[in-house]
Design an enzyme around this catalytic site. Structure first.
Site, PDB file in Angstrom:
ATOM      1  N   TRP A 107      46.427  96.830 -25.424  1.00  0.00           N
ATOM      2  CA  TRP A 107      46.162  97.999 -26.263  1.00  0.00           C
ATOM      3  C   TRP A 107      46.645  99.280 -25.587  1.00  0.00           C
ATOM      4  O   TRP A 107      47.184 100.169 -26.245  1.00  0.00           O
ATOM      5  CB  TRP A 107      44.695  98.081 -26.689  1.00  0.00           C
ATOM      6  CG  TRP A 107      44.372  97.057 -27.740  1.00  0.00           C
ATOM      7  CD1 TRP A 107      43.511  96.014 -27.629  1.00  0.00           C
ATOM      8  CD2 TRP A 107      44.945  96.967 -29.059  1.00  0.00           C
ATOM      9  NE1 TRP A 107      43.510  95.279 -28.803  1.00  0.00           N
ATOM     10  CE2 TRP A 107      44.381  95.834 -29.686  1.00  0.00           C
ATOM     11  CE3 TRP A 107      45.900  97.714 -29.762  1.00  0.00           C
ATOM     12  CZ2 TRP A 107      44.722  95.436 -30.989  1.00  0.00           C
ATOM     13  CZ3 TRP A 107      46.240  97.331 -31.055  1.00  0.00           C
ATOM     14  CH2 TRP A 107      45.659  96.208 -31.652  1.00  0.00           C
ATOM     15  N   ASP A 163      40.451 105.333 -25.787  1.00  0.00           N
ATOM     16  CA  ASP A 163      40.444 104.457 -26.970  1.00  0.00           C
ATOM     17  C   ASP A 163      39.249 103.521 -26.820  1.00  0.00           C
ATOM     18  O   ASP A 163      39.326 102.515 -26.131  1.00  0.00           O
ATOM     19  CB  ASP A 163      41.753 103.664 -27.033  1.00  0.00           C
ATOM     20  CG  ASP A 163      41.724 102.595 -28.127  1.00  0.00           C
ATOM     21  OD1 ASP A 163      40.729 102.531 -28.894  1.00  0.00           O
ATOM     22  OD2 ASP A 163      42.703 101.814 -28.216  1.00  0.00           O
ATOM     23  N   LYS A 205      35.258  96.935 -34.999  1.00  0.00           N
ATOM     24  CA  LYS A 205      34.815  96.075 -33.904  1.00  0.00           C
ATOM     25  C   LYS A 205      33.294  96.195 -33.757  1.00  0.00           C
ATOM     26  O   LYS A 205      32.562  95.261 -34.013  1.00  0.00           O
ATOM     27  CB  LYS A 205      35.486  96.486 -32.592  1.00  0.00           C
ATOM     28  CG  LYS A 205      36.914  95.997 -32.317  1.00  0.00           C
ATOM     29  CD  LYS A 205      37.864  96.044 -33.441  1.00  0.00           C
ATOM     30  CE  LYS A 205      39.246  95.515 -33.148  1.00  0.00           C
ATOM     31  NZ  LYS A 205      40.105  96.401 -32.404  1.00  0.00           N
TER      32      LYS A 205
HETATM   33  C1  LIG Z   1      41.557  96.720 -32.463  1.00  0.00           C
HETATM   34  C2  LIG Z   1      42.002  97.748 -31.476  1.00  0.00           C
HETATM   35  C3  LIG Z   1      42.995  98.684 -31.788  1.00  0.00           C
HETATM   36  C4  LIG Z   1      43.709  98.701 -33.113  1.00  0.00           C
HETATM   37  O1  LIG Z   1      42.874  99.081 -34.111  1.00  0.00           O
HETATM   38  P1  LIG Z   1      43.401  99.320 -35.623  1.00  0.00           P
HETATM   39  O2  LIG Z   1      42.203  99.951 -36.236  1.00  0.00           O
HETATM   40  O3  LIG Z   1      43.740  97.967 -36.166  1.00  0.00           O
HETATM   41  O4  LIG Z   1      44.566 100.207 -35.552  1.00  0.00           O
HETATM   42  C5  LIG Z   1      43.325  99.619 -30.835  1.00  0.00           C
HETATM   43  N1  LIG Z   1      42.722  99.648 -29.641  1.00  0.00           N
HETATM   44  C6  LIG Z   1      41.762  98.752 -29.295  1.00  0.00           C
HETATM   45  C7  LIG Z   1      41.131  98.836 -27.956  1.00  0.00           C
HETATM   46  C8  LIG Z   1      41.375  97.782 -30.217  1.00  0.00           C
HETATM   47  O5  LIG Z   1      40.426  96.896 -29.879  1.00  0.00           O
END
Ligand SMILES: *Cc1c(COP(=O)(O)O)cnc(C)c1O
Length: 360
Positions: free
Chosen positions: A102, A172, A196
């Site tokens: 990521w 993030d 998540k």
């Molecule tokens: C799932 C995830 C993403 C991507 O998320 P989207 O909402 O599908 O763009 C980015 N960073 C992390 C750490 C993630 O777990």
């Protein structure tokens, strides 16, 4: 009703109480005569839902009043672009820590909008650990330092926010926000896609300190401009109203659980139980440096990869689903977010022990 234990990395399990409440309120919300899905985002009913959700989130995370809380669309992937577009325009330097897939995606996307500098890269250690901070090489004049506290695919978590060399720290937190208390004051900006650990897909949270926003508006569309979105209360255009509402129900549920301190203790316990089971066997393995193991996503391998298909099929038969690892790494992965009860983790552990007895 027969619900499985769902270990999906995302969209992921939601608390049953929240689903039941959303179900009850689905056709008609609190005497309004309509469903939340059918309401104007500018009407008084949705205004009440939106305000309560923001207030509860501020309570849960103890967000300082001055910070903006935004409910946006586009997922974390859109934030990979919006962060540099807002904070590093035009073409300023921005530093990034690369700890896995990521982070790598954030770095790749940012490259189109700023001068990306990678402070350290976990590649030499196969992204199973984090390069020591003494080795991080921060670019002078960086607009910010970006990192990924929880790598959802690799199962690597940085448990304490790093010192950002005086620059704003940007995180993030898609797969870790609300899993434990954090000190929001340590961060210039936090973003997280909801699907998540927060709520349904479609809403993305951004928590941003006003002082990291540029003095002159960036030359980007208003809906991408954090300051403009904040001024409009996330209602420049139609926000993802239903996802915002369900996230709000999750915030209420978290408060009823005792808030993030209580949640963090439960999450720590769930993770410890699972890692102990993995480490205590010669049949299963987790490659991550113990000090960086994720509380939320636990990847593990079987000593004989030929048994993976049987493992997944037998697990599914007993109601343990979505245990297949990310397609890029293989193996297994159990995502054990807030809404996964301790009993779900205990059931998985007994299944694993039983499977090992029969196939080990
Ligand atoms: C799932 C995830 C993403 C991507 O998320 P989207 O909402 O599908 O763009 C980015 N960073 C992390 C750490 C993630 O777990």
């Amino acid at each position: 009703m027969s619900r499985v234990y769902n270990f999906s990395a995302g969209p992921a399990v939601l608390p049953e109480e929240v689903l039941a409440q959303a179900g009850e309120e689905l056709p008609e919300w609190h005497g309004s005569g309509m469903s939340v899905m059918e309401m104007s985002h500018r009407g008084k009913h949705f205004a009440a839902i939106a305000e309560r959700a923001e207030a509860d989130l501020r309570t849960l995370l103890d967000i300082p009043d001055a910070y903006h809380v935004l409910f946006m669309q586009g997922g974390a992937s859109a934030q990979f672009a919006l962060v540099p577009m807002n904070l590093a325009a035009p073409e300023r330097k921005a530093s990034y820590l690369n700890t896995g897939q990521w982070s790598a995606k954030a770095i790749k996307t940012a490259g189109a909008y700023c001068d990306v500098h990678v402070v350290a890269d976990g590649k030499a250690g196969n992204y199973a650990s984090v390069p020591p901070r003494e080795q991080w090489d921060m670019a002078d004049g960086s607009a910010y330092l970006h990192y990924t506290p929880n790598e959802t695919i690799g199962g690597l978590e940085i448990h304490e926010p790093p010192d950002a060399f005086g620059a704003p720290l940007v995180a993030d937190m898609s797969s870790t926000l609300l899993s434990r208390p954090i000190d929001v004051r340590r961060f210039g900006l936090i973003y997280a896609g909801a699907q998540k650990n927060i709520g349904p897909a479609g809403v993305t949270l951004v928590i941003v300190a006003p002082e990291v926003l540029p003095a002159t508006p960036p030359r980007i569309a208003e809906v991408f401009d954090y300051a403009a979105v904040a001024r409009a209360g996330s209602m420049l255009n139609t926000p993802p109203t239903y996802a915002w509402y369900v996230a709000g129900l999750v915030f209420q549920w978290l408060l009823r659980q005792g808030g993030l301190a209580a949640m963090g203790e439960t999450n720590r316990r769930k993770a410890e139980l699972l890692y102990q089971a993995i480490d205590g066997s010669d049949f299963y393995a987790n490659p991550v440096d113990p000090q960086y193991r994720s509380w939320m996503n636990v990847p593990f391998t079987l000593v004989d990869p030929g048994l993976e298909g049987v493992f997944l099929a037998e697990a599914e038969n007993v109601g343990l689903v979505e245990l297949k690892g990310h397609r890029s790494v293989g193996g297994m992965r159990a995502s054990i977010y807030n809404a996964m009860p301790v009993e779900g983790v205990e059931t998985l552990i007994s299944f694993m022990a039983d499977f090992e007895q029969r196939h080990g």
